[in-house]
Design a protein around this motif. Structure first.
Motif, PDB file in Angstrom:
ATOM      1  N   ASP A   1      34.438 -14.470  13.077  1.00 13.35           N
ATOM      2  CA  ASP A   1      34.321 -15.023  11.736  1.00 13.35           C
ATOM      3  C   ASP A   1      35.593 -15.786  11.395  1.00 13.35           C
ATOM      4  O   ASP A   1      36.637 -15.600  12.035  1.00 13.35           O
ATOM      5  CB  ASP A   1      34.043 -13.922  10.709  1.00 13.35           C
ATOM      6  CG  ASP A   1      35.080 -12.819  10.745  1.00 13.35           C
ATOM      7  OD1 ASP A   1      36.122 -12.977  10.085  1.00 13.35           O
ATOM      8  OD2 ASP A   1      34.867 -11.810  11.440  1.00 13.35           O
ATOM      9  N   LEU A   2      35.518 -16.624  10.360  1.00 17.29           N
ATOM     10  CA  LEU A   2      36.630 -17.536  10.094  1.00 17.29           C
ATOM     11  C   LEU A   2      36.639 -18.016   8.656  1.00 17.29           C
ATOM     12  O   LEU A   2      35.637 -17.950   7.938  1.00 17.29           O
ATOM     13  CB  LEU A   2      36.526 -18.740  11.031  1.00 17.29           C
ATOM     14  CG  LEU A   2      35.247 -19.575  10.945  1.00 17.29           C
ATOM     15  CD1 LEU A   2      35.347 -20.704   9.918  1.00 17.29           C
ATOM     16  CD2 LEU A   2      34.880 -20.139  12.309  1.00 17.29           C
TER      17      LEU A   2
ATOM     18  N   LEU B   1      42.872 -23.178  10.084  1.00 15.27           N
ATOM     19  CA  LEU B   1      41.897 -22.158  10.455  1.00 15.27           C
ATOM     20  C   LEU B   1      42.554 -20.806  10.598  1.00 15.27           C
ATOM     21  O   LEU B   1      43.614 -20.683  11.227  1.00 15.27           O
ATOM     22  CB  LEU B   1      41.245 -22.551  11.796  1.00 15.27           C
ATOM     23  CG  LEU B   1      40.269 -21.560  12.424  1.00 15.27           C
ATOM     24  CD1 LEU B   1      38.970 -21.505  11.627  1.00 15.27           C
ATOM     25  CD2 LEU B   1      39.980 -21.937  13.881  1.00 15.27           C
ATOM     26  N   ASN B   2      41.973 -19.782   9.973  1.00 14.87           N
ATOM     27  CA  ASN B   2      42.311 -18.410  10.342  1.00 14.87           C
ATOM     28  C   ASN B   2      41.020 -17.707  10.699  1.00 14.87           C
ATOM     29  O   ASN B   2      39.996 -17.876  10.047  1.00 14.87           O
ATOM     30  CB  ASN B   2      43.101 -17.683   9.246  1.00 14.87           C
ATOM     31  CG  ASN B   2      42.265 -17.339   8.038  1.00 14.87           C
ATOM     32  OD1 ASN B   2      41.486 -16.391   8.065  1.00 14.87           O
ATOM     33  ND2 ASN B   2      42.421 -18.104   6.956  1.00 14.87           N
ATOM     34  N   ALA B   3      41.056 -16.981  11.807  1.00 12.87           N
ATOM     35  CA  ALA B   3      39.828 -16.437  12.370  1.00 12.87           C
ATOM     36  C   ALA B   3      40.094 -15.093  13.019  1.00 12.87           C
ATOM     37  O   ALA B   3      41.233 -14.724  13.312  1.00 12.87           O
ATOM     38  CB  ALA B   3      39.256 -17.409  13.407  1.00 12.87           C
TER      39      ALA B   3
ATOM     40  N   LEU C   1      31.860 -25.153  15.218  1.00 13.26           N
ATOM     41  CA  LEU C   1      32.167 -26.325  14.403  1.00 13.26           C
ATOM     42  C   LEU C   1      31.351 -26.333  13.113  1.00 13.26           C
ATOM     43  O   LEU C   1      31.853 -26.715  12.046  1.00 13.26           O
ATOM     44  CB  LEU C   1      31.916 -27.599  15.207  1.00 13.26           C
ATOM     45  CG  LEU C   1      32.814 -27.806  16.433  1.00 13.26           C
ATOM     46  CD1 LEU C   1      32.404 -29.070  17.174  1.00 13.26           C
ATOM     47  CD2 LEU C   1      34.275 -27.872  16.042  1.00 13.26           C
ATOM     48  N   ASP C   2      30.088 -25.914  13.193  1.00 16.65           N
ATOM     49  CA  ASP C   2      29.269 -25.813  11.985  1.00 16.65           C
ATOM     50  C   ASP C   2      29.838 -24.776  11.017  1.00 16.65           C
ATOM     51  O   ASP C   2      29.865 -24.986   9.803  1.00 16.65           O
ATOM     52  CB  ASP C   2      27.837 -25.444  12.345  1.00 16.65           C
ATOM     53  CG  ASP C   2      27.035 -26.624  12.878  1.00 16.65           C
ATOM     54  OD1 ASP C   2      27.442 -27.776  12.621  1.00 16.65           O
ATOM     55  OD2 ASP C   2      26.012 -26.387  13.548  1.00 16.65           O
ATOM     56  N   ALA C   3      30.278 -23.645  11.558  1.00 19.58           N
ATOM     57  CA  ALA C   3      30.858 -22.603  10.703  1.00 19.58           C
ATOM     58  C   ALA C   3      32.130 -23.094  10.032  1.00 19.58           C
ATOM     59  O   ALA C   3      32.388 -22.781   8.860  1.00 19.58           O
ATOM     60  CB  ALA C   3      31.133 -21.348  11.533  1.00 19.58           C
ATOM     61  N   ILE C   4      32.947 -23.857  10.741  1.00 13.25           N
ATOM     62  CA  ILE C   4      34.169 -24.421  10.155  1.00 13.25           C
ATOM     63  C   ILE C   4      33.811 -25.356   9.001  1.00 13.25           C
ATOM     64  O   ILE C   4      34.404 -25.290   7.913  1.00 13.25           O
ATOM     65  CB  ILE C   4      34.975 -25.165  11.236  1.00 13.25           C
ATOM     66  CG1 ILE C   4      35.609 -24.149  12.194  1.00 13.25           C
ATOM     67  CG2 ILE C   4      36.043 -26.064  10.614  1.00 13.25           C
ATOM     68  CD1 ILE C   4      36.257 -24.782  13.407  1.00 13.25           C
ATOM     69  N   ARG C   5      32.848 -26.239   9.222  1.00  9.85           N
ATOM     70  CA  ARG C   5      32.454 -27.176   8.178  1.00  9.85           C
ATOM     71  C   ARG C   5      31.905 -26.441   6.959  1.00  9.85           C
ATOM     72  O   ARG C   5      32.270 -26.752   5.817  1.00  9.85           O
ATOM     73  CB  ARG C   5      31.392 -28.137   8.729  1.00  9.85           C
ATOM     74  CG  ARG C   5      30.821 -29.083   7.694  1.00  9.85           C
ATOM     75  CD  ARG C   5      29.821 -30.041   8.329  1.00  9.85           C
ATOM     76  NE  ARG C   5      28.777 -29.335   9.054  1.00  9.85           N
ATOM     77  CZ  ARG C   5      27.677 -28.841   8.484  1.00  9.85           C
ATOM     78  NH1 ARG C   5      27.516 -28.941   7.172  1.00  9.85           N
ATOM     79  NH2 ARG C   5      26.776 -28.236   9.213  1.00  9.85           N
ATOM     80  N   LEU C   6      31.060 -25.438   7.174  1.00  8.88           N
ATOM     81  CA  LEU C   6      30.468 -24.700   6.060  1.00  8.88           C
ATOM     82  C   LEU C   6      31.513 -23.894   5.302  1.00  8.88           C
ATOM     83  O   LEU C   6      31.463 -23.778   4.075  1.00  8.88           O
ATOM     84  CB  LEU C   6      29.361 -23.786   6.583  1.00  8.88           C
ATOM     85  CG  LEU C   6      28.095 -24.506   7.056  1.00  8.88           C
ATOM     86  CD1 LEU C   6      27.176 -23.548   7.796  1.00  8.88           C
ATOM     87  CD2 LEU C   6      27.374 -25.125   5.868  1.00  8.88           C
TER      88      LEU C   6
ATOM     89  N   GLY D   1      34.093 -22.670   0.627  1.00  9.53           N
ATOM     90  CA  GLY D   1      35.215 -21.800   0.284  1.00  9.53           C
ATOM     91  C   GLY D   1      34.961 -20.343   0.616  1.00  9.53           C
ATOM     92  O   GLY D   1      35.589 -19.456   0.034  1.00  9.53           O
ATOM     93  N   THR D   2      34.075 -20.079   1.561  1.00  6.63           N
ATOM     94  CA  THR D   2      33.742 -18.708   1.949  1.00  6.63           C
ATOM     95  C   THR D   2      34.109 -18.464   3.407  1.00  6.63           C
ATOM     96  O   THR D   2      34.249 -19.392   4.199  1.00  6.63           O
ATOM     97  CB  THR D   2      32.232 -18.440   1.786  1.00  6.63           C
ATOM     98  OG1 THR D   2      31.490 -19.377   2.582  1.00  6.63           O
ATOM     99  CG2 THR D   2      31.824 -18.565   0.327  1.00  6.63           C
ATOM    100  N   ARG D   3      34.247 -17.197   3.731  1.00  9.28           N
ATOM    101  CA  ARG D   3      34.457 -16.812   5.133  1.00  9.28           C
ATOM    102  C   ARG D   3      33.101 -16.800   5.818  1.00  9.28           C
ATOM    103  O   ARG D   3      32.124 -16.274   5.256  1.00  9.28           O
ATOM    104  CB  ARG D   3      35.121 -15.441   5.229  1.00  9.28           C
ATOM    105  CG  ARG D   3      35.668 -15.136   6.632  1.00  9.28           C
ATOM    106  CD  ARG D   3      36.641 -13.986   6.617  1.00  9.28           C
ATOM    107  NE  ARG D   3      37.253 -13.778   7.925  1.00  9.28           N
ATOM    108  CZ  ARG D   3      38.345 -14.385   8.357  1.00  9.28           C
ATOM    109  NH1 ARG D   3      38.956 -15.236   7.565  1.00  9.28           N
ATOM    110  NH2 ARG D   3      38.842 -14.143   9.557  1.00  9.28           N
TER     111      ARG D   3
END
Length: 235
Positions: A61-62, A92-94, A212-217, A222-224
């Motif tokens: 998660d990120l 990024l923090n993950a 990459l999709d998770a980073i964009r979303l 503004g959610t993890r």
């Protein structure tokens, strides 16, 4: 990357810095289409994050921030000014699936000492993968890389030799941008001849694009976010 048995148990923190030089007013692009990509991390970010996951394991998660700091680029061949719509900064923090944490800053427009550095902090020692001379390619996927390490008794960084078994081709300088491409083709040829699986497949590409999709979303909401699918996230 050669294995290290003296880092202690699986390391707990990873730091990644990727800084690409873009000289000239507003940056200079070799292709006008590069400034019109959809809003995802660009210019090697996917390559860099792919290497990170390959070496350290998948991201669970990120939280991410994307920013466009240089909205105009200059096409090197024509001097044409083009609008950039794709982010040029990623913070990024993950968390990895093994519980270790990652901190990453990946960005363009670094005018001084542009390079990539991936640092792995273990319980008894550290490793770092660093791109070579600042005047050369800064991306982790092109150009030569140096492997640095410390040990439990000495915190001084030292360059570590890369065993010859990790060089699968000859006749190309490792500093050449084509070197890693040639390495990949050599491994692919071996896979085709022997049935082995030494190069990434569709599953690796799918994992990267989900990331990459998770980073964009995450940046948009503004959610993890979970890196395993769009429907899974936590605040």
């Amino acid at each position: 990357m050669p294995p290290r048995s003296d880092l202690g148990r699986p390391p707990g923190t990873f730091d990644l810095g990727h800084r690409v030089r873009r000289p000239g007013q507003g940056g200079r692009e070799p292709n006008p289409r590069l400034g019109r990509l959809h809003p995802r991390p660009r210019h090697g970010r996917g390559h860099t994050l792919d290497v990170l996951q390959h070496l350290l394991g998948g991201i669970s998660d990120l939280s991410a921030t994307l920013s466009l700091q240089h909205p105009v680029s200059t096409v090197a061949e024509t001097g044409e000014m083009v609008e950039a719509t794709s982010p040029d900064h990623l913070l990024l923090n993950a968390t990895l699936v093994n519980g270790a944490v990652v901190s990453a800053h990946i960005h363009d427009a670094k005018r001084t000492d542009a390079r990539t550095r991936l640092e792995i902090s273990g319980t008894t020692a550290d490793l770092a993968i660093v791109s070579t001379a600042a005047g050369g390619p800064a991306g982790i996927q092109i150009g030569e890389l140096r492997l640095l390490g410390t040990d439990a008794s000495d915190a001084t960084w030292r360059e570590l030799p890369i065993p010859s078994r990790y060089r699968w081709i000859s006749g190309i300088d490792p500093a050449e941008e084509s070197f890693n491409v040639a390495q990949t083709y050599a491994r692919l040829a071996l896979d085709l001849r022997t049935g082995s699986r030494g190069v990434p497949g569709f599953d690796a590409g799918l994992r990267l694009h989900r990331l990459l999709d998770a980073i964009r979303l995450s940046a948009e909401t503004g959610t993890r976010r979970s890196a395993f699918g769009e429907s899974e996230y936590r605040n």
